[in-house]
Design a protein around this motif. Structure first.
Motif, mmCIF file in Angstrom:
data_model
loop_
_atom_site.group_PDB
_atom_site.id
_atom_site.type_symbol
_atom_site.label_atom_id
_atom_site.label_comp_id
_atom_site.label_asym_id
_atom_site.label_seq_id
_atom_site.Cartn_x
_atom_site.Cartn_y
_atom_site.Cartn_z
ATOM 1 N N ASP A 1 1.443 47.699 -6.802
ATOM 2 C CA ASP A 1 2.705 47.111 -6.379
ATOM 3 C C ASP A 1 2.501 46.360 -5.062
ATOM 4 N N THR B 1 1.431 48.999 0.607
ATOM 5 C CA THR B 1 0.474 48.548 1.617
ATOM 6 C C THR B 1 -0.617 49.581 1.899
ATOM 7 N N HIS C 1 4.314 46.097 -2.606
ATOM 8 C CA HIS C 1 4.842 46.826 -1.453
ATOM 9 C C HIS C 1 3.994 48.044 -1.075
#
Length: 181
Positions: free
Chosen positions: A137, A141, A139
């Motif tokens: 994904d 990180t 997002h």
């Protein structure tokens, strides 16, 4: 990779029936949100992993710690046939990969990096594997940083049905260079 050199793992094929309860705890935990199984019932997890076990293009292994107990989940797949069909231009020797480290109340510094290192090393044990492909994904990180630490290079975002993902590749040479530092 100081602090993780002592962590060694072995692998065994996942048993969808025997391991279902363990996997259910792992994949439904709030910290496993990116696994996208938060609301899965035990039967759902069992069914999903029975399907993987029957799929010639998708495989699931449990990573075992030094005590022989389950330490993490590893999946690998042929991106020509699963996950990334039509989303990028595959090359011969591409292998797709996912891994999940379970949530814990007693985290071990460097554990997750040791896990991803072991997973990528395991995949490159196959001489036919030329490049590992991941699609976390956009997002996530934390996993992007882990991927980069073992040699993955992001190439761009792709739209999967369930998420916007960061497509990244790791060659054997990049992996060896990254983990020899």
């Amino acid at each position: 990779m100081s602090g993780t050199a002592a962590l060694t793992f072995t692998f065994r094929p996942l048993d969808p029936l025997k391991d279902a309860e363990l996997l259910h705890r792992w994949v439904t935990h709030p910290k496993a949100a990116y696994w996208m199984m938060q609301d899965a019932r035990l039967e759902d997890v069992e069914r999903a992993y029975r399907e993987i076990a029957a799929d010639e293009h998708h495989h699931a292994l449990l990573g075992l710690g030094e005590d022989g107990g389950p330490a993490f989940l590893m999946e690998y797949y042929d991106p020509v046939h699963r996950e990334l069909v039509g989303l990028y231009e595959p090359e011969p020797g591409d292998v797709g990969m996912h891994f999940l480290t379970p949530a814990t109340d007693t985290p071990v510094h460097g554990f997750t990096r040791a896990v991803i290192t072991a997973v990528v090393a395991r995949l490159f044990e196959d001489p036919a594997a030329r490049r590992i492909v991941v699609e976390p994904d956009v997002h996530n990180t934390a996993v992007h940083a882990l991927n980069e630490a073992v040699g993955f290079v992001p190439v761009g975002e792709i739209e999967k049905p369930e998420k916007k993902a960061l497509l990244s590749f790791c060659t054997r040479e990049r992996f060896e260079k990254a983990v020899s530092v």
